[in-house]
Design a protein around this motif. Structure first.
Motif, PDB file in Angstrom:
ATOM      1  N   GLU A  15       0.869  -1.182   0.000  1.00  0.00           N
ATOM      2  CA  GLU A  15       0.000   0.000   0.000  1.00  0.00           C
ATOM      3  C   GLU A  15       0.902   1.227   0.000  1.00  0.00           C
ATOM      4  O   GLU A  15       1.770   1.378   0.860  1.00  0.00           O
ATOM      5  N   VAL A  16       0.699   2.083  -0.980  1.00  0.00           N
ATOM      6  CA  VAL A  16       1.566   3.246  -1.153  1.00  0.00           C
ATOM      7  C   VAL A  16       0.841   4.502  -0.690  1.00  0.00           C
ATOM      8  O   VAL A  16      -0.290   4.752  -1.099  1.00  0.00           O
ATOM      9  N   ARG A  17       1.519   5.263   0.154  1.00  0.00           N
ATOM     10  CA  ARG A  17       1.033   6.580   0.551  1.00  0.00           C
ATOM     11  C   ARG A  17       2.129   7.568   0.189  1.00  0.00           C
ATOM     12  O   ARG A  17       3.300   7.314   0.434  1.00  0.00           O
ATOM     13  N   SER A  18       1.766   8.660  -0.369  1.00  0.00           N
ATOM     14  CA  SER A  18       2.752   9.669  -0.740  1.00  0.00           C
ATOM     15  C   SER A  18       2.290  11.013  -0.223  1.00  0.00           C
ATOM     16  O   SER A  18       1.154  11.412  -0.456  1.00  0.00           O
ATOM     17  N   ALA A  19       3.186  11.694   0.504  1.00  0.00           N
ATOM     18  CA  ALA A  19       2.835  12.992   1.065  1.00  0.00           C
ATOM     19  C   ALA A  19       4.116  13.767   1.334  1.00  0.00           C
ATOM     20  O   ALA A  19       5.203  13.209   1.338  1.00  0.00           O
ATOM     21  N   GLY A  20       3.955  15.035   1.563  1.00  0.00           N
ATOM     22  CA  GLY A  20       5.104  15.874   1.849  1.00  0.00           C
ATOM     23  C   GLY A  20       4.827  16.833   2.983  1.00  0.00           C
ATOM     24  O   GLY A  20       3.669  17.122   3.306  1.00  0.00           O
ATOM     25  N   SER A  21       5.897  17.333   3.585  1.00  0.00           N
ATOM     26  CA  SER A  21       5.745  18.267   4.696  1.00  0.00           C
ATOM     27  C   SER A  21       5.349  19.658   4.207  1.00  0.00           C
ATOM     28  O   SER A  21       4.795  20.448   4.956  1.00  0.00           O
ATOM     29  N   ALA A  22       5.641  19.950   2.944  1.00  0.00           N
ATOM     30  CA  ALA A  22       5.249  21.238   2.346  1.00  0.00           C
ATOM     31  C   ALA A  22       4.928  21.002   0.872  1.00  0.00           C
ATOM     32  O   ALA A  22       5.663  21.429  -0.015  1.00  0.00           O
ATOM     33  N   PRO A  23       3.820  20.282   0.604  1.00  0.00           N
ATOM     34  CA  PRO A  23       3.513  19.932  -0.780  1.00  0.00           C
ATOM     35  C   PRO A  23       3.171  21.150  -1.635  1.00  0.00           C
ATOM     36  O   PRO A  23       2.601  22.122  -1.152  1.00  0.00           O
ATOM     37  N   ARG A  24       3.550  21.054  -2.895  1.00  0.00           N
ATOM     38  CA  ARG A  24       3.208  22.114  -3.854  1.00  0.00           C
ATOM     39  C   ARG A  24       1.769  21.899  -4.315  1.00  0.00           C
ATOM     40  O   ARG A  24       1.111  20.944  -3.946  1.00  0.00           O
ATOM     41  N   ASP A  25       1.302  22.766  -5.200  1.00  0.00           N
ATOM     42  CA  ASP A  25      -0.070  22.636  -5.682  1.00  0.00           C
ATOM     43  C   ASP A  25      -0.192  21.686  -6.862  1.00  0.00           C
ATOM     44  O   ASP A  25      -1.286  21.336  -7.281  1.00  0.00           O
ATOM     45  N   GLN A  26       0.949  21.247  -7.422  1.00  0.00           N
ATOM     46  CA  GLN A  26       0.911  20.281  -8.527  1.00  0.00           C
ATOM     47  C   GLN A  26       2.199  19.479  -8.547  1.00  0.00           C
ATOM     48  O   GLN A  26       3.203  19.876  -7.968  1.00  0.00           O
ATOM     49  N   ILE A  27       2.147  18.328  -9.228  1.00  0.00           N
ATOM     50  CA  ILE A  27       3.335  17.494  -9.408  1.00  0.00           C
ATOM     51  C   ILE A  27       4.281  18.216 -10.359  1.00  0.00           C
ATOM     52  O   ILE A  27       3.843  18.834 -11.339  1.00  0.00           O
ATOM     53  N   ASN A  28       5.567  18.130 -10.088  1.00  0.00           N
ATOM     54  CA  ASN A  28       6.593  18.731 -10.936  1.00  0.00           C
ATOM     55  C   ASN A  28       6.431  18.212 -12.372  1.00  0.00           C
ATOM     56  O   ASN A  28       6.561  17.014 -12.615  1.00  0.00           O
ATOM     57  N   PRO A  29       6.143  19.074 -13.345  1.00  0.00           N
ATOM     58  CA  PRO A  29       5.931  18.620 -14.715  1.00  0.00           C
ATOM     59  C   PRO A  29       7.167  17.947 -15.327  1.00  0.00           C
ATOM     60  O   PRO A  29       7.037  17.068 -16.176  1.00  0.00           O
ATOM     61  N   VAL A  30       8.357  18.329 -14.884  1.00  0.00           N
ATOM     62  CA  VAL A  30       9.567  17.674 -15.401  1.00  0.00           C
ATOM     63  C   VAL A  30       9.670  16.258 -14.836  1.00  0.00           C
ATOM     64  O   VAL A  30      10.090  15.330 -15.532  1.00  0.00           O
ATOM     65  N   ALA A  31       9.242  16.057 -13.601  1.00  0.00           N
ATOM     66  CA  ALA A  31       9.205  14.712 -13.026  1.00  0.00           C
ATOM     67  C   ALA A  31       8.178  13.848 -13.766  1.00  0.00           C
ATOM     68  O   ALA A  31       8.429  12.675 -14.043  1.00  0.00           O
ATOM     69  N   VAL A  32       7.034  14.436 -14.091  1.00  0.00           N
ATOM     70  CA  VAL A  32       6.011  13.722 -14.868  1.00  0.00           C
ATOM     71  C   VAL A  32       6.605  13.279 -16.204  1.00  0.00           C
ATOM     72  O   VAL A  32       6.438  12.129 -16.627  1.00  0.00           O
ATOM     73  N   GLU A  33       7.325  14.185 -16.867  1.00  0.00           N
ATOM     74  CA  GLU A  33       7.952  13.869 -18.153  1.00  0.00           C
ATOM     75  C   GLU A  33       9.000  12.761 -18.010  1.00  0.00           C
ATOM     76  O   GLU A  33       9.033  11.818 -18.811  1.00  0.00           O
ATOM     77  N   ALA A  34       9.831  12.855 -16.983  1.00  0.00           N
ATOM     78  CA  ALA A  34      10.883  11.852 -16.776  1.00  0.00           C
ATOM     79  C   ALA A  34      10.288  10.476 -16.496  1.00  0.00           C
ATOM     80  O   ALA A  34      10.788   9.455 -16.997  1.00  0.00           O
ATOM     81  N   MET A  35       9.229  10.423 -15.726  1.00  0.00           N
ATOM     82  CA  MET A  35       8.590   9.132 -15.440  1.00  0.00           C
ATOM     83  C   MET A  35       7.887   8.588 -16.679  1.00  0.00           C
ATOM     84  O   MET A  35       7.900   7.377 -16.918  1.00  0.00           O
TER      85      MET A  35
END
Length: 115
Positions: A15-35
């Motif tokens: 079971e995967v949970r993903s969160a951050g201590s100071a999340p941005r309002d969107q996923i990094n578009p360059v990370a989306v492209e790399a994946m």
């Protein structure tokens, strides 16, 4: 990216949970492209704030530089992965981070499956 790799490599065995201590309002578009380059679609991911309950309910907590902002519970397994922050980085750097994350996720999945 770590959650994307974990879902890809472990499927529904984890079971995967993903969160951050100071999340941005969107996923990094360059990370989306790399994946996307490796066939993993993370466009549906929505940045979430790290909640105490999510940490408490998890067996393994992987952090990436969250420091004192992350809640700590005795008996939990914590791993802090020191990686370059992909925010604002060119695609070449994000690819390197993506590949480093994959190596670490593969190792973690192997350990989880062995136990």
């Amino acid at each position: 990216m770590a959650a994307g790799w974990l879902r890809h490599l472990a499927g529904d065995t984890v079971e995967v949970r993903s969160a951050g201590s100071a999340p941005r309002d969107q996923i990094n578009p360059v990370a989306v492209e790399a994946m996307a380059e490796v066939g993993i679609d993370i466009t549906g991911a929505v940045p979430q704030l790290l909640e105490t309950e999510a940490v408490q309910d998890s067996d393994v907590i992987v952090t990436m530089g969250c420091g004192d902002a992350c809640p700590i519970f005795p008996g939990k397994r914590y791993e802090d992965w020191e990686l370059t922050d992909p925010a604002g980085q060119p695609i070449e750097v994000v690819r390197q981070v993506r590949d480093q994350i994959r190596e670490r996720v593969e190792k973690l999945v192997g350990e989880l499956q062995a136990s």
